[in-house]
Design a protein around this motif. Structure first.
Motif, mmCIF file in Angstrom:
data_model
loop_
_atom_site.group_PDB
_atom_site.id
_atom_site.type_symbol
_atom_site.label_atom_id
_atom_site.label_comp_id
_atom_site.label_asym_id
_atom_site.label_seq_id
_atom_site.Cartn_x
_atom_site.Cartn_y
_atom_site.Cartn_z
ATOM 1 N N LYS A 998 0.626 -1.127 -0.089
ATOM 2 C CA LYS A 998 0.026 -0.100 -0.076
ATOM 3 C C LYS A 998 1.024 1.044 -0.135
ATOM 4 O O LYS A 998 2.051 1.283 0.658
ATOM 5 C CB LYS A 998 -0.970 -0.150 1.233
ATOM 6 N N ALA A 999 0.454 2.345 -0.709
ATOM 7 C CA ALA A 999 1.243 3.511 -0.847
ATOM 8 C C ALA A 999 1.361 4.187 0.381
ATOM 9 O O ALA A 999 2.198 4.887 0.912
ATOM 10 C CB ALA A 999 0.563 4.664 -2.101
ATOM 11 N N ALA A 1000 0.189 3.881 1.403
ATOM 12 C CA ALA A 1000 0.221 4.745 2.706
ATOM 13 C C ALA A 1000 1.256 3.956 3.747
ATOM 14 O O ALA A 1000 1.624 4.716 4.652
ATOM 15 C CB ALA A 1000 -1.077 4.566 3.249
ATOM 16 N N ASP A 1001 1.485 2.774 3.335
ATOM 17 C CA ASP A 1001 2.578 2.284 4.346
ATOM 18 C C ASP A 1001 3.991 2.953 4.443
ATOM 19 O O ASP A 1001 4.389 3.097 3.261
ATOM 20 C CB ASP A 1001 2.800 0.524 4.127
ATOM 21 N N PRO A 1002 4.459 3.259 5.642
ATOM 22 C CA PRO A 1002 5.931 3.946 5.503
ATOM 23 C C PRO A 1002 7.210 3.242 5.493
ATOM 24 O O PRO A 1002 7.932 3.182 6.249
ATOM 25 C CB PRO A 1002 5.784 4.789 6.841
ATOM 26 N N VAL A 1003 6.992 1.977 4.881
ATOM 27 C CA VAL A 1003 8.144 1.031 4.852
ATOM 28 C C VAL A 1003 8.885 1.060 3.650
ATOM 29 O O VAL A 1003 8.395 1.174 2.792
ATOM 30 C CB VAL A 1003 7.801 -0.401 5.236
ATOM 31 N N ASP A 1004 10.387 1.343 3.955
ATOM 32 C CA ASP A 1004 11.250 1.345 2.593
ATOM 33 C C ASP A 1004 11.993 0.295 2.925
ATOM 34 O O ASP A 1004 12.805 0.275 3.957
ATOM 35 C CB ASP A 1004 11.900 2.766 2.492
ATOM 36 N N TRP A 1005 12.337 -0.407 1.708
ATOM 37 C CA TRP A 1005 13.108 -1.615 2.132
ATOM 38 C C TRP A 1005 14.611 -1.379 2.541
ATOM 39 O O TRP A 1005 15.087 -1.977 3.382
ATOM 40 C CB TRP A 1005 13.140 -2.601 0.717
ATOM 41 N N ALA A 1006 15.426 -0.768 1.382
ATOM 42 C CA ALA A 1006 16.906 -0.404 1.929
ATOM 43 C C ALA A 1006 16.904 0.130 3.279
ATOM 44 O O ALA A 1006 17.952 -0.294 3.993
ATOM 45 C CB ALA A 1006 17.382 0.380 0.610
ATOM 46 N N PRO A 1007 16.450 1.285 3.546
ATOM 47 C CA PRO A 1007 16.507 1.916 4.913
ATOM 48 C C PRO A 1007 16.255 0.908 5.951
ATOM 49 O O PRO A 1007 16.954 0.786 6.886
ATOM 50 C CB PRO A 1007 15.606 3.144 5.003
ATOM 51 N N LEU A 1008 15.187 -0.070 5.602
ATOM 52 C CA LEU A 1008 14.669 -1.063 6.920
ATOM 53 C C LEU A 1008 16.012 -2.081 7.128
ATOM 54 O O LEU A 1008 16.438 -2.196 8.210
ATOM 55 C CB LEU A 1008 13.628 -1.686 6.340
ATOM 56 N N VAL A 1009 16.565 -2.542 5.924
ATOM 57 C CA VAL A 1009 17.768 -3.477 5.845
ATOM 58 C C VAL A 1009 18.869 -2.767 6.732
ATOM 59 O O VAL A 1009 19.451 -3.532 7.445
ATOM 60 C CB VAL A 1009 17.998 -4.055 4.746
ATOM 61 N N LEU A 1010 19.291 -1.564 6.102
ATOM 62 C CA LEU A 1010 20.453 -0.887 6.658
ATOM 63 C C LEU A 1010 20.275 -0.450 8.288
ATOM 64 O O LEU A 1010 21.373 -0.530 9.033
ATOM 65 C CB LEU A 1010 21.139 0.453 5.927
ATOM 66 N N GLY A 1011 19.343 -0.075 8.379
ATOM 67 C CA GLY A 1011 18.739 0.402 9.878
ATOM 68 C C GLY A 1011 19.002 -0.747 10.819
ATOM 69 O O GLY A 1011 19.596 -0.859 12.042
ATOM 70 N N LEU A 1012 18.440 -1.890 10.554
ATOM 71 C CA LEU A 1012 18.514 -3.170 11.564
ATOM 72 C C LEU A 1012 19.987 -3.476 11.456
ATOM 73 O O LEU A 1012 20.404 -4.006 12.822
ATOM 74 C CB LEU A 1012 17.609 -4.325 10.929
ATOM 75 N N LEU A 1013 20.595 -3.644 10.259
ATOM 76 C CA LEU A 1013 22.152 -4.091 10.346
ATOM 77 C C LEU A 1013 22.937 -3.087 11.386
ATOM 78 O O LEU A 1013 23.744 -3.325 11.969
ATOM 79 C CB LEU A 1013 22.415 -3.627 8.706
ATOM 80 N N THR A 1014 22.675 -1.773 11.280
ATOM 81 C CA THR A 1014 23.316 -0.869 12.097
ATOM 82 C C THR A 1014 22.903 -1.154 13.653
ATOM 83 O O THR A 1014 23.990 -1.073 14.324
ATOM 84 C CB THR A 1014 22.852 0.602 11.778
ATOM 85 N N LEU A 1015 21.870 -1.207 13.768
ATOM 86 C CA LEU A 1015 21.412 -1.465 15.052
ATOM 87 C C LEU A 1015 22.288 -2.642 15.817
ATOM 88 O O LEU A 1015 22.687 -2.485 16.826
ATOM 89 C CB LEU A 1015 20.005 -1.626 15.279
ATOM 90 N N LEU A 1016 22.066 -3.695 15.198
ATOM 91 C CA LEU A 1016 22.588 -5.161 15.428
ATOM 92 C C LEU A 1016 24.167 -4.903 15.602
ATOM 93 O O LEU A 1016 24.740 -5.540 16.518
ATOM 94 C CB LEU A 1016 22.430 -6.122 14.363
ATOM 95 N N LYS A 1017 24.616 -4.054 14.903
ATOM 96 C CA LYS A 1017 26.341 -3.790 14.877
ATOM 97 C C LYS A 1017 26.844 -3.235 16.126
ATOM 98 O O LYS A 1017 28.013 -3.400 16.486
ATOM 99 C CB LYS A 1017 26.455 -2.912 13.575
ATOM 100 N N GLN A 1018 25.828 -2.558 16.886
ATOM 101 C CA GLN A 1018 26.228 -1.892 17.967
ATOM 102 C C GLN A 1018 26.392 -2.783 19.301
ATOM 103 O O GLN A 1018 26.746 -2.525 20.210
ATOM 104 C CB GLN A 1018 25.181 -0.725 18.267
ATOM 105 N N PHE A 1019 25.741 -4.253 19.008
ATOM 106 C CA PHE A 1019 25.696 -5.043 20.090
ATOM 107 C C PHE A 1019 26.679 -6.571 19.640
ATOM 108 O O PHE A 1019 27.286 -6.287 18.819
ATOM 109 C CB PHE A 1019 24.324 -5.614 20.411
ATOM 110 N N HIS A 1020 26.906 -7.237 20.652
ATOM 111 C CA HIS A 1020 27.813 -8.285 20.717
ATOM 112 C C HIS A 1020 27.322 -9.066 19.611
ATOM 113 O O HIS A 1020 26.111 -9.130 19.248
ATOM 114 C CB HIS A 1020 27.676 -9.098 21.903
ATOM 115 N N SER A 1021 28.366 -9.665 18.697
ATOM 116 C CA SER A 1021 27.928 -10.367 17.576
ATOM 117 C C SER A 1021 27.101 -11.730 17.778
ATOM 118 O O SER A 1021 26.635 -12.138 16.983
ATOM 119 C CB SER A 1021 29.231 -11.128 16.830
#
Length: 1091
Positions: A998-1021
């Protein structure tokens, strides 16, 4: 008796150290007064609302438990309080140490007086110290400096602000737990007096005497000090001012000290009319505005208003007829002195012989000039008169009218006097340096002339018509010997003997009829001239320089000189060569440094450097402020030239008809350009004529001054252009890259809004304070248009240069840090503290264990967990998306920086790349074998190389650690649930990849993946491992369920999860086996057929 200031005289050294410390404390108080954090004033409503609960005055001490419990009740207030502590503890400690040193000063002074009374110093009592010249000065100064400290604190740091700072320091520091802390005594001394320095503010009752009596000092000591100040000339200044009408100026320093010390015994001011009349008759018969310390002015009309005896005594001075007489006298003085000084300053007038013959006259002229300037500057100063006080306004108007006061004429006299004084001092210094050499030279010449005459009268040396005369020959030989025997060391005897020799040479010419022979007469005249020169030379004394130093004191104008800034700048604009005279004025003002530094220097205190630097820095800043008019005028002329060249002057074509030549000539416009260009060169020449000057202890190089001034003006204009032009709309254009420091300064200011611990102006290291950029209010412009594309960063690079793009990258870094910190706060306080949500996580965790297995009834388990947690994901998604978007921007910036670095500086790019790789391989080798080398903690190599690598774009923003984190329960399961909650909103598009259903959903794939990746990088592997294992289990479980239910197509959620694993591996540049450890390879093969 041993000299009072000798190093082995303990009594003298003790009081000298106290006085030296007093001067250093006042310098520190003045320095700190410019760095009071604005938040402690609580002037703005926003500050009151935000900090009102954490900044308290002394009312805090009535019930500290009440205030602390208020803070503990609100976690957000605790956070704010902690942040405030981190930002301000350093400056608060500095203020506290300054306040503590004031209290320690008065305690040490009291202890010294007790020691004197108890006979600790052998053969020394208070009376004997006051009989000694140095002792008398130091004891008077000790009391006076304490009074000045208290007045400076109350004038420069308002009472409420002091209280708030002391309470904050008490709350934030460990001092309250310390047994030897004297915080209570400091708070009692420096609590608010109710005084306000704002014009029109009402004076508190019994102020400042009640303030001065907070720490009681021996009344005997105060009485004896005031007695000495009333009766003695403690600094022997009257000898430098022989005229009786100059007496009040001669005793001005002592008068200021007496005024401050009288506040310690207010009974004299209130009731003792005879003493007050004596004080006014001696010190204030013709003046009522005084400078108490480094230009801090006090108007006695206002200061003595509450005291009956003082007010009555001063009324004689303030009589209308007396004011008229004094003002008229100084007006006439200025009129007569101006032409006199200008005549003395004419080129070639001040020659050595004229100076030596007229020392008394020249010194009298200097005295008259300085006395007139002092009286007029002090008695017409705006700061000395409260505009809300009717009587003060009337006195000021009368002074201005009766003295025909014209600030431009007074300033011109100050310039001429400073120049005259400077030339005279330099001449005297040179003459003193050459004194003995010249004296010996004149002696030799005179002696040789006499020997030659002796030979002439011997009849051996041929000289026309001179007969042999043995008597004269012997006499001249004797005179030659007498001249030769003159001794330079014994100047008095040599002077007396030289006068006798001159008389003898006059007489020999008369009695022996030698006038008839012109050559002999010439020899005699020459010798007399040399002897006269010897007398002049022997009379060059250092006392003249000392008198000039005393007379030329300008410390009273340390602050009021600022009122002449506009006149200085106007005169420079009209005539840039005026800078040479200004140089002399600045040097005259620099002599004010002698006052606070004298005692510090005598005791060899380590404070000498810091106090010198403070006052010298203040003066250099003022010099810069005055001379900034030159770069401003240059840029104004440049702007006119640019306007003429762009709008008025037409471009001449390559081919031109002869009859149109006149139209293209545009002589008036080209003449205007030439005129403006010449004006710019004249301004440059003007400032360079100033020569390198030592202002205090800071060397001022005119070339550097001009360069800094041009940089400052350039930064100001670039900042203004960027502020006006760099607004994000399609029309915005900026044509030139700003300077590195300008970008750095603004990035630092912007980053402060994302930092918990702010960078204060006192701590900033981004360039010189004299060239810092102006600040503008921030703008926020909402736009519903495409904000960026792949050309944006090339445009920024072209416009702002590498520094601008690097600054933007740094800013994004801080924004990511702030976003991650806020995100973790929300996660810990809202999600992980919600019992219902935590129960869902526990249930899911037990359902999926073991992770290597298959979840039974997978769809139901996952859908159930997602449905129950649906409400918590929107803020989570927003934070992840923001971080992802900023990471994409950082990657684009790194790409652009790296591309331009390789293109513009390929050798630098290659060198940095190789250095980076070799360092990384060395570090990896060290971790495999710890015996191999590794940069030590004090080695800045890694820190410094990082700055270069970031500027060259040789970095991967996805590998950065932005924040430090602690262990969080359920962290992998939370992120896994969040991801599978977003998958139903997405679908795979063969041409576009993953897109929203749906056009109204605020989900964008690339930022979603990179955001999660960055968040996980801040913690122990291991968290990342568990997260990937949960995704793998999800894919296997759903695929297993589809197989058992014979559903041929791969579900869209599985496609999304596999796409996430693919992208995760691609962005992190990890080997494929990381993903295949959790998902069988045949599933990936089938997934590719779907794609």
């Amino acid at each position: 008796m041993v000299d009072f200031l000798a190093e082995n005289n303990l009594c003298g050294q003790a009081i000298l150290r106290i006085v030296s410390r007093g001067n250093a404390i006042i310098a520190e108080l003045l320095r700190l007064s410019e760095f009071i954090p604005a938040v402690f004033r609580l002037k703005d409503k926003s500050d009151q609302q935000k900090y009102g609960d954490i900044i308290c005055d002394f009312s805090y001490f009535k019930g500290p438990e009440y205030y602390e419990s208020k803070l503990e009740a609100k976690p957000e207030l605790q956070d704010l309080d902690e942040e405030f502590r981190e930002n301000n503890i350093e400056i608060l400690t500095r203020f506290y140490l300054a306040f503590e040193s004031v209290h320690k000063y008065v305690v040490d002074l009291k202890r010294y007086l007790d020691d004197l009374n108890e006979g600790v110093y052998i053969q020394q009592t208070l009376e004997t110290v006051l009989l000694n010249e140095d002792g008398k000065q130091l004891l008077c100064e000790a009391l006076y400096l304490y009074g000045v400290m208290l007045l400076v604190i109350d004038q420069k740091m308002e009472g409420e602000v002091r209280e708030r700072m002391l309470v904050s320091y008490y709350r934030y520091s460990a001092a309250r737990s310390s047994a030897d802390s004297n915080l209570d005594d400091i708070c009692k001394l420096l609590r608010s007096t109710g005084y306000s320095s704002h014009p029109g503010a009402k004076r508190p009752p019994n102020y400042p005497e009640s303030y001065f009596q907070r720490v009681p000092i021996s009344p005997t000591f105060i009485s004896m000090v005031i007695g000495r100040l009333r009766s003695d000339d403690i600094y022997n200044q009257v000898s430098a001012y022989p005229l009786p009408e100059h007496r009040s100026t001669a005793l001005a320093t002592q008068a200021a000290m007496l005024c401050v010390c009288l506040y310690f015994t207010p009974s004299i001011l209130h009731t003792q009319q005879a003493k007050m009349r004596e004080i006014v008759d001696k010190y204030f018969p013709d003046n009522w505005v005084i400078s108490i310390y480094m230009g801090i002015t006090v108007n006695l009309v206002e200061a003595w208003e509450p005291y009956k005896a003082a007010k009555t005594a001063l009324n004689y001075t303030l009589d209308t007829a007396n004011i008229k007489e004094q003002a008229g006298r100084y007006s006439a003085s200025v009129e007569s002195l101006r032409p006199q000084v200008q005549q003395l300053l004419k080129e070639g007038f001040l020659r050595e012989e004229i100076v030596l013959d007229n020392i008394p006259k020249l010194l009298n002229c200097l005295r008259d000039c300085n006395v007139a300037i002092r009286w007029l500057m002090l008695h017409t100063a705006e700061s000395a008169y409260d505009p809300n006080n009717k009587r003060l306004r009337q006195i000021k108007d009368q002074v201005i009218n009766d003295s025909k006061y014209n600030p431009k004429i007074l300033f011109q006299l100050l310039l001429d006097t400073a120049q005259f004084e400077f030339i005279l001092k330099e001449m005297f210094k040179q003459m003193l340096a050459e004194k003995q050499l010249k004296w010996e030279s004149y002696k030799k010449e005179g002696s040789e002339r006499m020997m030659e005459l002796a030979e002439v009268f011997s009849g051996v040396k041929p000289l026309t018509r001179v007969e042999k005369n043995e008597n004269l020959q012997a006499w001249f030989r004797e005179i030659s010997k007498q001249i030769e025997s003159l001794n330079y060391e014994d100047s008095t005897a040599a002077g007396r003997k030289t006068v006798q020799l001159i008389q003898a040479l006059v007489e020999v010419q008369e009695f022996h009829q030698l006038e008839s022979n012109l050559q002999v007469c010439q020899f005699l005249a020459d010798t007399r001239k040399f002897l006269h020169q010897m007398i002049r030379t022997i009379n060059i004394k250092e006392e003249v320089l000392i008198t000039m130093q005393i007379v030329g004191d300008l410390s009273y104008a340390w602050q009021i000189i600022d009122s002449f800034t506009s006149i200085m700048q106007e005169s420079i604009r009209a005539n840039p060569f005026m800078v040479t005279k200004l140089r002399a004025t600045f040097l005259k003002l620099a002599s004010a440094l002698d006052l606070p530094l004298l005692r510090i220097n005598q005791v060899n205190s380590p404070d000498l450097l810091s106090v010198s630097q403070f006052y010298s820095g203040e003066l250099v800043a003022y010099v810069r402020k005055v001379l900034q008019i030159i770069p401003e005028s240059m840029f104004t002329s440049l702007a006119k030239i640019i306007k003429l060249q762009i709008h008025d002057i037409m471009e001449v074509p390559t081919r031109l008809d002869k009859d149109k030549l006149k139209d293209y000539a545009q002589l008036s416009a080209r003449y205007e350009v030439a005129k403006l260009t010449h004006a710019i060169s004249v301004f440059t020449e003007g400032i360079l004529m100033m020569k390198t000057t030592l202002v205090g202890i800071i060397k001022v190089d005119p070339k550097q001054l001009l360069e800094d001034g041009i940089r400052k003006e350039l930064v100001k204009r670039v900042a203004y252009a960027l502020h006006k032009g760099l607004i994000f709309n399609p029309k915005a254009k900026v044509s030139k890259p700003p300077s590195y420091n300008y970008v750095l300064c603004n990035v630092e200011q912007e980053c402060n809004s994302f930092l918990r611990t702010k960078v204060l102006s006192l701590q900033s290291k981004t360039g010189k304070a004299s060239i810092s950029p102006p600040t503008f209010p921030f703008l926020s412009i909402p736009l519903m248009v495409e904000m960026t594309n792949n050309r944006l960063f090339s445009e920024i690079q072209d416009t702002l240069g590498t520094f601008g793009l690097n600054g933007l990258d740094r800013l994004l870094c801080f924004m990511i840090v702030k976003e991650l910190q806020n995100f973790l706060t929300v996660l810990q306080k809202n999600i992980l503290k919600d019992k219902a949500v935590v129960d869902i996580f526990k249930a899911l965790l037990s359902a999926v264990n073991p992770v290597k297995g298959i979840v039974a009834n997978a769809s139901k388990v996952y859908v159930n967990a997602v449905t129950k947690t649906q409400k918590i994901w929107p803020p989570y998604l927003e934070a992840i998306m923001k971080v992802g978007q900023m990471q994409i921007l950082r990657q684009q910036i790194a790409n652009e920086l790296n591309y331009s670095c390789k293109f513009d500086s390929k050798h630098l790019a290659a060198a940095l790349d190789n250095l980076n790789k070799s360092l990384l391989s060395d570090i990896e080798a060290h971790y495999q074998d710890p015996s191999l080398p590794y940069p030590k903690e004090d080695n800045t190599l890694l820190y410094e190389i990082t700055a270069y690598l970031e500027a060259a774009g040789i970095q991967n923003p996805l590998n950065k650690i932005y924040i430090t984190t602690k262990r969080l329960p359920y962290f992998p399961i939370v992120n896994f649930l969040f991801l599978i909650a977003q998958l139903p909103k997405l679908q795979n598009n063969k041409s576009q990849g993953m897109t929203c259903r749906k056009a109204a959903d605020p989900v964008d794939w690339a930022p979603l993946v990179l955001g999660l990746l960055t968040l996980l990088k801040q913690f122990h592997s291991r968290y990342t491992e568990q997260f990937l294992a949960l995704i793998g289990q999800f894919i296997r479980s759903i695929m297993e369920q589809c197989t058992s239910q014979k559903i041929p197509d791969m579900p869209s959620d599985v496609v999304g999860a596999l796409m996430f694993l693919e992208d995760y591996v691609r962005y992190t540049k990890l080997p494929r086996k990381v993903a295949e450890a959790h998902v069988p390879s045949f599933v990936f093969d089938e997934f590719r057929t779907v794609l």
